[in-house]
Design a protein around this motif. Structure first.
Motif, PDB file in Angstrom:
ATOM      1  N   GLY A 116     -10.745   7.561   4.496  1.00  0.00           N
ATOM      2  CA  GLY A 116      -9.918   6.479   5.010  1.00  0.00           C
ATOM      3  C   GLY A 116     -10.587   5.128   4.933  1.00  0.00           C
ATOM      4  N   GLN A 117     -10.028   4.186   5.657  1.00  0.00           N
ATOM      5  CA  GLN A 117     -10.546   2.818   5.684  1.00  0.00           C
ATOM      6  C   GLN A 117     -11.169   2.498   7.039  1.00  0.00           C
ATOM      7  OE1 GLN A 117      -7.122   1.432   2.576  1.00  0.00           O
ATOM      8  NE2 GLN A 117      -7.929  -0.186   3.864  1.00  0.00           N
ATOM      9  N   GLY A 118     -11.444   3.534   7.796  1.00  0.00           N
ATOM     10  CA  GLY A 118     -12.026   3.367   9.119  1.00  0.00           C
ATOM     11  C   GLY A 118     -11.629   4.579   9.941  1.00  0.00           C
ATOM     12  N   GLY A 162      -9.389   2.460  -1.546  1.00  0.00           N
ATOM     13  CA  GLY A 162      -8.369   2.628  -0.506  1.00  0.00           C
ATOM     14  C   GLY A 162      -7.218   1.661  -0.674  1.00  0.00           C
ATOM     15  N   PHE A 163      -7.545   0.343  -0.717  1.00  0.00           N
ATOM     16  CA  PHE A 163      -6.568  -0.708  -1.032  1.00  0.00           C
ATOM     17  C   PHE A 163      -5.400  -0.786  -0.048  1.00  0.00           C
ATOM     18  CE2 PHE A 163      -8.362   1.059  -5.001  1.00  0.00           C
ATOM     19  CZ  PHE A 163      -9.222   0.016  -5.286  1.00  0.00           C
ATOM     20  N   GLY A 164      -5.601  -0.401   1.182  1.00  0.00           N
ATOM     21  CA  GLY A 164      -4.508  -0.412   2.156  1.00  0.00           C
ATOM     22  C   GLY A 164      -3.833   0.947   2.231  1.00  0.00           C
ATOM     23  N   MET A 165      -3.670   1.570   1.074  1.00  0.00           N
ATOM     24  CA  MET A 165      -2.996   2.877   1.030  1.00  0.00           C
ATOM     25  C   MET A 165      -3.717   3.904   1.889  1.00  0.00           C
ATOM     26  SD  MET A 165      -3.348   6.057  -0.507  1.00  0.00           S
ATOM     27  CE  MET A 165      -4.238   5.966  -2.063  1.00  0.00           C
ATOM     28  N   ASP A 182       3.977   0.574   2.055  1.00  0.00           N
ATOM     29  CA  ASP A 182       3.085   0.133   3.132  1.00  0.00           C
ATOM     30  C   ASP A 182       2.108  -0.914   2.607  1.00  0.00           C
ATOM     31  OD1 ASP A 182       1.833   0.192   5.699  1.00  0.00           O
ATOM     32  OD2 ASP A 182       2.522   2.252   5.904  1.00  0.00           O
ATOM     33  N   ALA A 183       1.027  -1.116   3.340  1.00  0.00           N
ATOM     34  CA  ALA A 183       0.045  -2.138   2.956  1.00  0.00           C
ATOM     35  C   ALA A 183      -0.548  -1.823   1.596  1.00  0.00           C
ATOM     36  CB  ALA A 183      -1.062  -2.207   3.998  1.00  0.00           C
ATOM     37  N   TYR A 184      -0.664  -2.812   0.755  1.00  0.00           N
ATOM     38  CA  TYR A 184      -1.351  -2.676  -0.534  1.00  0.00           C
ATOM     39  C   TYR A 184      -2.066  -3.984  -0.836  1.00  0.00           C
ATOM     40  CZ  TYR A 184      -2.153  -2.230  -5.559  1.00  0.00           C
ATOM     41  OH  TYR A 184      -2.727  -2.219  -6.800  1.00  0.00           O
ATOM     42  N   ARG A 185      -3.320  -3.897  -1.126  1.00  0.00           N
ATOM     43  CA  ARG A 185      -4.235  -5.032  -1.385  1.00  0.00           C
ATOM     44  C   ARG A 185      -3.598  -6.413  -1.173  1.00  0.00           C
ATOM     45  NH1 ARG A 185      -9.025  -4.659  -5.834  1.00  0.00           N
ATOM     46  NH2 ARG A 185     -10.450  -6.109  -4.850  1.00  0.00           N
ATOM     47  N   GLY A 186      -3.767  -6.919   0.008  1.00  0.00           N
ATOM     48  CA  GLY A 186      -3.225  -8.217   0.369  1.00  0.00           C
ATOM     49  C   GLY A 186      -2.115  -8.108   1.400  1.00  0.00           C
ATOM     50  N   ALA A 187      -1.404  -6.968   1.370  1.00  0.00           N
ATOM     51  CA  ALA A 187      -0.436  -6.622   2.411  1.00  0.00           C
ATOM     52  C   ALA A 187       0.442  -7.779   2.884  1.00  0.00           C
ATOM     53  CB  ALA A 187      -1.153  -6.002   3.615  1.00  0.00           C
ATOM     54  N   GLY A 188       1.234  -8.337   1.982  1.00  0.00           N
ATOM     55  CA  GLY A 188       2.165  -9.397   2.379  1.00  0.00           C
ATOM     56  C   GLY A 188       1.769 -10.750   1.821  1.00  0.00           C
ATOM     57  N   ARG A 189       0.468 -10.983   1.727  1.00  0.00           N
ATOM     58  CA  ARG A 189       0.025 -12.295   1.228  1.00  0.00           C
ATOM     59  C   ARG A 189       0.256 -12.435  -0.284  1.00  0.00           C
ATOM     60  NH1 ARG A 189      -5.190 -11.106   4.630  1.00  0.00           N
ATOM     61  NH2 ARG A 189      -4.495  -9.123   3.783  1.00  0.00           N
ATOM     62  N   PRO A 190      -0.029 -11.387  -1.079  1.00  0.00           N
ATOM     63  CA  PRO A 190       0.333 -11.505  -2.501  1.00  0.00           C
ATOM     64  C   PRO A 190       1.839 -11.703  -2.684  1.00  0.00           C
ATOM     65  CG  PRO A 190      -1.030  -9.551  -2.139  1.00  0.00           C
ATOM     66  CD  PRO A 190      -0.684 -10.106  -0.783  1.00  0.00           C
ATOM     67  N   GLY A 246     -13.102  -0.965  10.706  1.00  0.00           N
ATOM     68  CA  GLY A 246     -12.786  -0.461   9.374  1.00  0.00           C
ATOM     69  C   GLY A 246     -12.621  -1.560   8.334  1.00  0.00           C
ATOM     70  N   THR A 247     -12.189  -1.149   7.139  1.00  0.00           N
ATOM     71  CA  THR A 247     -11.996  -2.108   6.058  1.00  0.00           C
ATOM     72  C   THR A 247     -10.511  -2.368   5.875  1.00  0.00           C
ATOM     73  OG1 THR A 247     -12.464  -2.631   3.743  1.00  0.00           O
ATOM     74  CG2 THR A 247     -11.995  -0.330   4.223  1.00  0.00           C
ATOM     75  N   GLY A 248     -10.168  -3.620   5.637  1.00  0.00           N
ATOM     76  CA  GLY A 248      -8.770  -3.988   5.425  1.00  0.00           C
ATOM     77  C   GLY A 248      -8.625  -5.486   5.617  1.00  0.00           C
ATOM     78  N   GLY A 249      -7.665  -6.042   4.917  1.00  0.00           N
ATOM     79  CA  GLY A 249      -7.351  -7.450   5.130  1.00  0.00           C
ATOM     80  C   GLY A 249      -8.488  -8.402   4.796  1.00  0.00           C
ATOM     81  N   SER A 250      -9.374  -8.015   3.895  1.00  0.00           N
ATOM     82  CA  SER A 250     -10.510  -8.872   3.500  1.00  0.00           C
ATOM     83  C   SER A 250     -11.344  -9.292   4.706  1.00  0.00           C
ATOM     84  CB  SER A 250     -10.019 -10.132   2.752  1.00  0.00           C
ATOM     85  OG  SER A 250      -9.289  -9.789   1.609  1.00  0.00           O
ATOM     86  N   GLY A 265     -11.868 -10.060  -0.548  1.00  0.00           N
ATOM     87  CA  GLY A 265     -11.538  -8.749  -1.114  1.00  0.00           C
ATOM     88  C   GLY A 265     -10.188  -8.642  -1.785  1.00  0.00           C
ATOM     89  N   GLU A 266      -9.252  -9.452  -1.375  1.00  0.00           N
ATOM     90  CA  GLU A 266      -7.886  -9.283  -1.891  1.00  0.00           C
ATOM     91  C   GLU A 266      -7.444 -10.449  -2.772  1.00  0.00           C
ATOM     92  OE1 GLU A 266      -6.958  -8.800   2.176  1.00  0.00           O
ATOM     93  OE2 GLU A 266      -5.981  -6.869   1.884  1.00  0.00           O
ATOM     94  N   ALA A 267      -8.238 -11.510  -2.771  1.00  0.00           N
ATOM     95  CA  ALA A 267      -7.829 -12.764  -3.404  1.00  0.00           C
ATOM     96  C   ALA A 267      -7.461 -12.606  -4.879  1.00  0.00           C
ATOM     97  CB  ALA A 267      -8.945 -13.793  -3.256  1.00  0.00           C
TER      98      ALA A 267
HETATM   99  S1  SMO Z   1      -3.766  -3.884   2.096  1.00  0.00           S
HETATM  100 MO1  SMO Z   1      -5.495  -3.830   3.122  1.00  0.00          MO
HETATM  101  O1  SMO Z   1      -6.454  -2.535   3.236  1.00  0.00           O
HETATM  102  O2  SMO Z   1      -5.342  -4.951   4.320  1.00  0.00           O
END
Ligand code: SMO
Length: 761
Positions: A217-219, A248-251, A361-369, A523-527, A715-717
């Motif tokens: 997982g991411q945490g 992981g990339f959010g997934m 669901d969330a994927y690298r950037g989760a809404g910002r891209p 955990g990791t997520g959201g840069s 991380g997501e830029a």
């Molecule tokens: S899409 Mo991410 O792991 O915030």
């Protein structure tokens, strides 16, 4: 200490392990003798379950257990997966239907978990799955991204999960009413399947009173609470671990049904149980990304200044609500709605639609891209419609005074967008583009140049934990609350501690991903990782310096305030003692001061950071084949201060690759019955190394004021910038042919068809 810790391009110490096959992933460390679990999944997208008969499967050779939702309920489990809802515009709440861990009465997408089979071998588990008798009455599948159709959840009869809004609708209307020009563009953002290199997997073991769940997982923290809740255990009786994770990339940040079922199976059987996803299984059951369409409108005055911005977005949620927040595609979207532009008034309306497809669901950037893709596409379109250079239009409308509070309430603390853009214009040799275009045309190819100027808003959980322990062997351990998914945390955070304490890097052992070893983390997520983990590490170092100084004052015979930590050593006027941190720890151990050997800290950073930057993509389209090739790619980012520029650049490369994949080749196709047609790598085109351009990368830092190191998440830029840069380049190439609208992915088939049409016209 200032001379250390910044801008060191240290190579990743973990890579030798990863590249030589010595990574320890969840499937490498499953306990000896663990039983194998296989998930029996829904073969159809929409149906009412008649009977589910698993009796023959239970009797099959090697089978230890079969779990259905009835078994989980009979064991007293809470089978409802966590989710939150959003308030609708009319003041009611968004729909809140249950997402059960295993199908309960209904089947809502192909691949939905129905029954877990646990057997001595994987083959036996799969053979037993063939014996499951599932009778159902099939219903029409709702796969179109629109309200209406066959009801999927009683809580949302028209399949509309929510209809929320943000901004000032009336003021925006008024701005549009007095606009000199209004520009409109419909922008599609295609669904992608994440396809992390390592599939999802887990194992669980029960010792009679505690459950241990290991998953990739991411945490570990969210899962700890959710598993305790589901299994009716005290949190103290739940241990969650994350070993090495291959992307992981959010997934992989979500909790998935398999983890709850495998944990319960381990508890029932008193034996360890393991599960690992296969590729097609992952494509059907891993949460997907994006999948929304937006009508965007910009209102301009006579001088090309933006008066107002209005969007209406429709999001495909898949079959259920996201565990992160129901409007996952537009939650963080709202934070950067207006991008880098000074837009006095804006309004966003968002509808979420349930469909009989895998959850999004969330994927690298989760809404910002997603947000930047819309504003940067419509800005580019506006420049064409207004007959002005797209770079010029952006410069006219850039936010120039900081701090700047956007209409959605975000306060950008610092930035210098024109400086970043000018740097990128030079690096991309925009001045030479006309000649390059002419050269391409001479070869019968179309050439386009596209710009995306993005901004991100960084911060999931602002707080983070760390523990530093001085060990008997004369070294130290750092336990972090973040979680590497392959980004290089092991190097970055050990090096950071080393730089700020003088403890040699090779004396520091890095530990992550075990809820028993540190009290809490994010955990990791959201840069978020580098800003939050570096901050709390600094807090821990400050505590160590203070504690050690007080201890050493006694040893040195000076006042506590007279000891200082300077150039890797403690010093005081009038004392010849100049011990290092490790020497001080050894001395403390000798004197029985155990209290000085472990430092546990939790701290939070005060504010978000706003990385921003310019991506220029240049593409060539072959008129004969429709193949679009990215031939030149330039990135200039403002990431504030960097502690390892090389790894930051690596993050950008990976991010751009994911963006190019979505823009050029990744296409998720469901048929009208909700069957996923693109469920193998024969049908789903991930970008390959061959598809990647050489990326010219540089930075133009404006340090953030939101954290002590002046950093901005990175991380997501890369993904955020790539989508619109490539799309605007494709649009630029096609514009002279009169082609006004094309959506991602720009596959050869799509472009070839468009070019054929243009020829006939
Ligand atoms: S899409 Mo991410 O792991 O915030």
């Amino acid at each position: 200490m200032e001379k250390f810790g910044k801008s060191q391009a240290m190579k990743r110490s973990e890579d030798v392990r990863f590249l030589t096959g010595h990574g320890r992933y969840v499937d490498d460390i499953a306990p000896e003798g663990a039983l194998h679990a296989y998930m029996f999944r829904s073969p159809v997208a929409h149906a009412v379950i008649g009977t589910l008969d698993v009796s023959a499967a239970r009797e099959a050779e090697g089978v230890a257990l079969v779990l259905t939702v009835d078994d989980l309920l009979a064991a007293g489990m809470d089978v409802r997966m966590a989710a939150t809802v959003v308030p609708n515009r009319d003041g009611t709440q968004g729909a809140d239907p249950e997402r059960p861990v295993l199908a309960r009465g209904r089947l809502r997408h192909v691949g939905e978990p129905v029954a877990l089979i646990v057997a001595e071998t994987m083959q036996q588990a799969k053979d037993a799955a063939e014996l499951i008798e599932l009778d159902y009455d099939e219903l029409p599948a709702h796969v179109e991204l629109c309200a209406g159709g066959e009801t999927i959840h009683a809580e949302a009869p028209d399949n509309r999960a929510f209809d929320w809004g943000m901004g000032d609708e009336a003021a925006t209307e008024e701005a549009f009413a007095r606009a000199a020009r209004v520009v409109r563009l419909e922008v599609g953002d295609n669904r992608v399947i994440v396809n992390a290199m390592e599939g999802r997997g887990c194992f669980a073991e029960w010792d009679g009173s505690r459950i241990h769940l290991a998953f990739n997982g991411q945490g570990v923290w969210d899962m700890k609470g959710e598993l305790a809740q589901a299994m009716g255990l005290d949190e103290a009786d739940v241990r969650i671990t994350n070993p090495d994770v291959g992307g992981g990339f959010g997934m992989k940040a979500a909790s998935y049904p398999e983890y709850f079922c495998v944990a319960q199976a381990a508890r029932v059987l008193g034996r360890p149980v393991r599960w690992y996803s296969e590729r097609t299984e992952g494509m059907l059951s891993d949460h997907a990304g994006r999948d929304l369409v937006t009508m965007a409108e910009l209102a301009f005055d006579e001088g090309h200044r933006i008066l107002g911005y209005r969007i209406h977005t429709i999001c495909n949620l898949g079959a259920y609500n996201s565990g992160f927040g129901q409007p996952i595609q537009t939650l963080l979207f709202a934070k950067v709605l207006t991008g880098t532009y000074d837009i006095p008034t804006a309004w966003m309306r968002v509808e979420g639609i349930y469909t009989n497809t895998t959850q999004v669901d969330a994927y690298r950037g989760a809404g910002r891209p997603e947000a930047i893709y819309v504003i940067e596409r419509v800005m580019d379109r506006a420049a064409r419609d207004l007959g002005i250079d797209p770079i010029e239009l952006r410069k006219i409308n850039f936010v120039k005074e900081f701090p700047y509070t956007t209409v959605t309430g975000e306060t950008y603390d610092v930035g210098d967008f024109p400086r970043v853009l000018d740097h990128a214009i030079a690096d991309a040799d925009v001045a030479g583009f006309a000649a390059r275009r002419a050269a391409s045309e001479a070869e019968g190819k179309l050439r386009g140049l596209g710009l995306c100027f993005y901004i991100e808003s960084i911060l999931g959980d602002p707080s983070e934990g760390v523990k530093v322990e001085f060990t008997e062997d004369g070294g130290a351990r750092i336990y972090v609350g973040t979680q590497s998914n392959g980004q290089g945390h092991e190097t970055v955070f050990a090096k950071f501690l080393s730089d700020h304490t003088g403890i040699p890097f090779d004396k520091i052992v890095f530990v992550q991903g075990d809820s028993d070893l540190i009290a809490q983390g994010g955990g990791t997520g959201g840069s978020r990782s580098v800003t939050t983990q570096a901050n709390v590490t600094l807090t821990a170092v400050a505590a160590m310096v203070e504690g050690f100084s007080a201890f050493l004052a006694e040893e040195m015979g000076v006042e506590p305030g007279e000891v200082r930590f300077d150039d890797e050593r403690f010093r005081a006027e009038g004392s010849n003692l100049t011990p290092t941190m490790l020497e001080t720890a050894a001395l403390a151990r000798e004197k029985g001061r155990e209290d000085l050997l472990t430092w546990s800290v939790r701290d939070k950073i005060q504010a978000r950071s706003y990385p921003n930057g310019a991506h220029f993509a240049e593409i060539e389209i072959d008129r004969e084949t429709g193949v679009a090739e990215v031939v030149k790619y330039t990135v200039v980012d403002d990431f504030g201060n960097l502690i390892n520029p090389m790894l930051a650049e690596g993050q950008v490369h990976g991010g751009v690759a994911q963006g190019l994949g979505q823009a050029l080749c990744e296409q998720t196709v469901f048929d009208e019955d909700g069957q996923l047609l693109s469920a193998t790598f024969m049908d789903y085109a991930l970008p390959r190394a061959y598809d990647m351009p050489w990326i010219k990368f540089d930075v133009e830092p404006v340090p953030s004021t939101g954290n002590p190191m002046g950093m901005k998440g990175c991380g997501e830029a890369g993904t955020v910038g790539a989508l619109a840069a490539v799309s605007n380049a494709v649009q630029d190439a096609l514009w002279p042919l009169g082609i006004r609208q094309v959506d991602m992915p720009f596959t050869p088939m799509r472009l070839w068809s468009l070019l054929g049409g243009a020829k006939q016209a």
